[in-house]
Scaffold this active site. Structure first.
Site, PDB file in Angstrom:
ATOM      1  N   HIS A   1      -6.339  -0.587 -10.318  1.00 40.94           N
ATOM      2  CA  HIS A   1      -5.124   0.053 -10.866  1.00 40.94           C
ATOM      3  C   HIS A   1      -5.259   1.551 -10.622  1.00 40.94           C
ATOM      4  CE1 HIS A   1      -1.684   0.749 -13.274  1.00 40.94           C
ATOM      5  NE2 HIS A   1      -2.134   0.485 -14.483  1.00 40.94           N
ATOM      6  N   HIS A  54       0.405  -4.072  -2.991  1.00 43.83           N
ATOM      7  CA  HIS A  54       0.966  -3.903  -4.328  1.00 43.83           C
ATOM      8  C   HIS A  54       1.469  -5.243  -4.832  1.00 43.83           C
ATOM      9  CE1 HIS A  54       3.301  -2.263  -7.651  1.00 43.83           C
ATOM     10  NE2 HIS A  54       2.539  -1.200  -7.526  1.00 43.83           N
ATOM     11  N   ASP A  76      -1.296   5.336  -4.344  1.00 44.54           N
ATOM     12  CA  ASP A  76      -2.655   5.870  -4.428  1.00 44.54           C
ATOM     13  C   ASP A  76      -3.222   6.315  -3.089  1.00 44.54           C
ATOM     14  OD1 ASP A  76      -3.064   5.676  -7.146  1.00 44.54           O
ATOM     15  OD2 ASP A  76      -3.445   3.537  -7.016  1.00 44.54           O
TER      16      ASP A  76
HETATM   17  N1  ACO Z   1      -6.788  -4.462   1.708  1.00 46.95           N
HETATM   18  C1  ACO Z   1      -6.992  -5.554   2.450  1.00 46.95           C
HETATM   19  N2  ACO Z   1      -6.323  -6.703   2.265  1.00 46.95           N
HETATM   20  C2  ACO Z   1      -5.406  -6.734   1.278  1.00 46.95           C
HETATM   21  C3  ACO Z   1      -5.139  -5.620   0.480  1.00 46.95           C
HETATM   22  C4  ACO Z   1      -5.869  -4.440   0.721  1.00 46.95           C
HETATM   23  N3  ACO Z   1      -5.683  -3.361   0.002  1.00 46.95           N
HETATM   24  N4  ACO Z   1      -4.195  -5.946  -0.426  1.00 46.95           N
HETATM   25  C5  ACO Z   1      -3.888  -7.218  -0.208  1.00 46.95           C
HETATM   26  N5  ACO Z   1      -4.610  -7.702   0.812  1.00 46.95           N
HETATM   27  C6  ACO Z   1      -4.567  -9.048   1.375  1.00 46.95           C
HETATM   28  C7  ACO Z   1      -4.939 -10.066   0.306  1.00 46.95           C
HETATM   29  O1  ACO Z   1      -6.347 -10.284   0.271  1.00 46.95           O
HETATM   30  C8  ACO Z   1      -4.178 -11.272   0.774  1.00 46.95           C
HETATM   31  O2  ACO Z   1      -4.905 -11.845   1.871  1.00 46.95           O
HETATM   32  P1  ACO Z   1      -4.886 -13.449   2.168  1.00 46.95           P
HETATM   33  O3  ACO Z   1      -3.476 -13.751   2.571  1.00 46.95           O
HETATM   34  O4  ACO Z   1      -5.875 -13.594   3.272  1.00 46.95           O
HETATM   35  O5  ACO Z   1      -5.303 -14.107   0.886  1.00 46.95           O
HETATM   36  C9  ACO Z   1      -2.894 -10.694   1.350  1.00 46.95           C
HETATM   37  O6  ACO Z   1      -3.220  -9.357   1.713  1.00 46.95           O
HETATM   38  C10 ACO Z   1      -1.733 -10.669   0.397  1.00 46.95           C
HETATM   39  O7  ACO Z   1      -2.118  -9.986  -0.780  1.00 46.95           O
HETATM   40  P2  ACO Z   1      -1.208 -10.002  -2.069  1.00 46.95           P
HETATM   41  O8  ACO Z   1      -1.229 -11.381  -2.669  1.00 46.95           O
HETATM   42  O9  ACO Z   1       0.129  -9.470  -1.705  1.00 46.95           O
HETATM   43  O10 ACO Z   1      -1.933  -8.973  -3.016  1.00 46.95           O
HETATM   44  P3  ACO Z   1      -2.072  -9.080  -4.599  1.00 46.95           P
HETATM   45  O11 ACO Z   1      -0.735  -9.076  -5.219  1.00 46.95           O
HETATM   46  O12 ACO Z   1      -2.977 -10.201  -4.937  1.00 46.95           O
HETATM   47  O13 ACO Z   1      -2.863  -7.763  -4.938  1.00 46.95           O
HETATM   48  C11 ACO Z   1      -3.404  -5.533  -5.273  1.00 46.95           C
HETATM   49  C12 ACO Z   1      -2.265  -6.528  -5.174  1.00 46.95           C
HETATM   50  C13 ACO Z   1      -4.373  -5.936  -6.411  1.00 46.95           C
HETATM   51  C14 ACO Z   1      -2.824  -4.157  -5.613  1.00 46.95           C
HETATM   52  C15 ACO Z   1      -4.138  -5.519  -3.915  1.00 46.95           C
HETATM   53  O14 ACO Z   1      -3.224  -5.211  -2.902  1.00 46.95           O
HETATM   54  C16 ACO Z   1      -5.317  -4.568  -3.914  1.00 46.95           C
HETATM   55  O15 ACO Z   1      -6.392  -4.921  -4.410  1.00 46.95           O
HETATM   56  N6  ACO Z   1      -5.121  -3.324  -3.360  1.00 46.95           N
HETATM   57  C17 ACO Z   1      -6.176  -2.353  -3.330  1.00 46.95           C
HETATM   58  C18 ACO Z   1      -6.251  -1.637  -4.676  1.00 46.95           C
HETATM   59  C19 ACO Z   1      -5.140  -0.652  -4.885  1.00 46.95           C
HETATM   60  O16 ACO Z   1      -4.766   0.104  -3.996  1.00 46.95           O
HETATM   61  N7  ACO Z   1      -4.616  -0.647  -6.134  1.00 46.95           N
HETATM   62  C20 ACO Z   1      -3.563   0.264  -6.524  1.00 46.95           C
HETATM   63  C21 ACO Z   1      -2.296  -0.484  -6.777  1.00 46.95           C
HETATM   64  S1  ACO Z   1      -1.005   0.634  -7.189  1.00 46.95           S
HETATM   65  C22 ACO Z   1      -1.382   1.157  -8.734  1.00 46.95           C
HETATM   66  O17 ACO Z   1      -1.996   0.502  -9.533  1.00 46.95           O
HETATM   67  C23 ACO Z   1      -0.959   2.479  -9.095  1.00 46.95           C
END
Ligand code: ACO
Length: 383
Positions: free
Chosen positions: A225, A264, A318
């Site tokens: 987050h 996201h 971020d």
């Molecule tokens: N890097 C690499 N791969 C990613 C990322 C990432 N940052 N985000 C998603 N993916 C991948 C997932 O592993 C998933 O792969 P799969 O299809 O092989 O299983 C695919 O992309 C789809 O992911 P989602 O289901 O759309 O992502 P989810 O909703 O589960 O997660 C989250 C959202 C937790 C924010 C995730 O994108 C993440 O961990 N990002 C990095 C952390 C981050 O930047 N957080 C800040 C969010 S904004 C905020 O809080 C202000």
């Protein structure tokens, strides 16, 4: 045997579950729009102050001049704290993350407020205003303590300017104020994210606003987050140069590692906040003459979009905020407390809104264990 009397639907992480109504803000994840009370974030970021936006979130309309003056007077009526708290913040920043100091600082202030055992709406509002009024000085003091300096007290009434002055001990330039104020506005509210939800869960028990904000800070701290921008910057610094982006990001994705600052839960297109911050990150790169970090970030963005854009993975807020804060002179460990400096307005507004029609949050979990009954064996007979 597994429990069988649970015919409710299961949503892991509460994904997709609608648990409250709101008029405060709308995150349109499909079209990449963020709306506060009907206004597009782009226009508010361009033309408003943080206080105007906070007023809008809290009371549903933009303030006129006299509303705004009254609001600022309320915020500044009791906006400082004594040296004792600063000593506590110094102790808390010695070994742990500044977010721990912020969590402790808010809890400490709650302990000093004799009204913090009241839960009626007027008391909650007055606690929220008092706490928000102290927030610029609190986060600035954490910055000072973390960097080994003494606290600075300024009489500046503007939220953004006071924070910058008390952080760095000098008047910020107009450009610095504009950039930082924009970042505050962009982070002020964002649907029922984890920290906002945490604040609402706490307030729904009729606890107090200090406790709600303490709960929110605790959940903002995590790298999934609010902690993501600090880690996004660390990664960019590790990549070091645009020419390394393809190789390093590719290797990380192969190992199924997450690239912080991308993806996201709601946005499946480019985060509108990231677009605005990217522009300022670029301006700051020109302004400071240090462009390598920004160029590396642009290249990482290109690589990520080419590899994961089809899955709806784009930069989130971020990714570029860390570059902006670093260019303004902040240590990366301060990035998440700065996020809280802004998001407190969303926590406050949404907690207050929820209290108008309060219902205790109490979801259930799907029991997957034995239902037994298993025969109890006394301690002395257990093998
Ligand atoms: N890097 C690499 N791969 C990613 C990322 C990432 N940052 N985000 C998603 N993916 C991948 C997932 O592993 C998933 O792969 P799969 O299809 O092989 O299983 C695919 O992309 C789809 O992911 P989602 O289901 O759309 O992502 P989810 O909703 O589960 O997660 C989250 C959202 C937790 C924010 C995730 O994108 C993440 O961990 N990002 C990095 C952390 C981050 O930047 N957080 C800040 C969010 S904004 C905020 O809080 C202000």
């Amino acid at each position: 045997m597994i429990a069988s009397n649970q015919n409710t639907e299961f949503a892991r992480g509460l994904e997709g579950v609608v648990a409250a109504e709101t008029r405060i803000g709308f995150v349109d994840g499909i079209n990449g729009r963020l709306v506060y009370r009907g206004y597009n974030i782009e226009e508010l970021a361009e033309s408003s102050t943080f206080e105007e936006v906070t007023y809008l979130l809290l009371y549903g309309k933009l303030p006129n001049k006299s509303d705004l003056a009254n609001f600022k007077n309320k915020l500044n009526a009791d906006n400082h704290f004594d040296d004792k708290l600063f000593r506590v913040l110094q102790d808390c920043t010695k070994g742990s993350h500044p977010m721990s100091a912020l969590r402790t600082g808010v809890s400490y202030l709650g302990g000093l407020d004799k009204n913090s055992n009241k839960s009626d709406l007027a008391s909650q509002e007055s606690m929220g205003l008092k706490l928000m009024g102290k927030f610029p000085s609190l986060v600035a003091a954490i910055n000072r303590a973390y960097s080994g300096h003494e606290m600075i007290k300024s009489n500046e009434p503007d939220y953004t300017v006071r924070f910058l002055e008390e952080s760095f001990g000098k008047k910020p330039s107009e450009f610095e104020v504009k950039v930082f104020r924009t970042a505050l506005i962009l982070h002020a509210d964002h649907g029922m994210n984890a920290s906002t939800f945490a604040s609402m869960v706490a307030i729904s028990t009729l606890s107090d606003m200090y406790s709600a904000v303490t709960a929110a800070i605790s959940s903002l701290k995590g790298p999934l987050h609010g902690g993501a921008n600090e880690q996004a910057l660390e990664l960019l610094e590790r990549i070091g140069s645009a020419k390394n982006a393809d190789k390093i990001v590719g290797e990380m994705l192969e190992k199924k590692e997450k690239i912080m600052g991308f993806g996201h839960r709601v946005y499946k297109v480019y985060d509108p906040r990231a677009k605005i911050l990217k522009g300022y990150a670029k301006d700051l790169a020109k302004h400071t003459g240090k462009s390598e970090l920004f160029e590396t970030a642009e290249e990482v963005e290109k690589v990520m979009i080419s590899k994961l854009g089809t899955k709806g993975i784009f930069p989130n807020v971020d990714f570029y905020s860390g570059i902006v804060y670093k260019s303004l002179g902040f240590d990366p460990k301060l990035f998440t407390p700065i996020f809280a400096l802004s998001r407190i307005s969303g926590w406050f507004a949404r907690s207050l809104e929820y209290l108008h029609d309060n219902r205790l949050f109490r979801p259930r979990s799907m029991y997957k264990g034995e239902v037994g009954p298993i025969k109890y064996v006394p301690l002395e007979d257990r093998k």
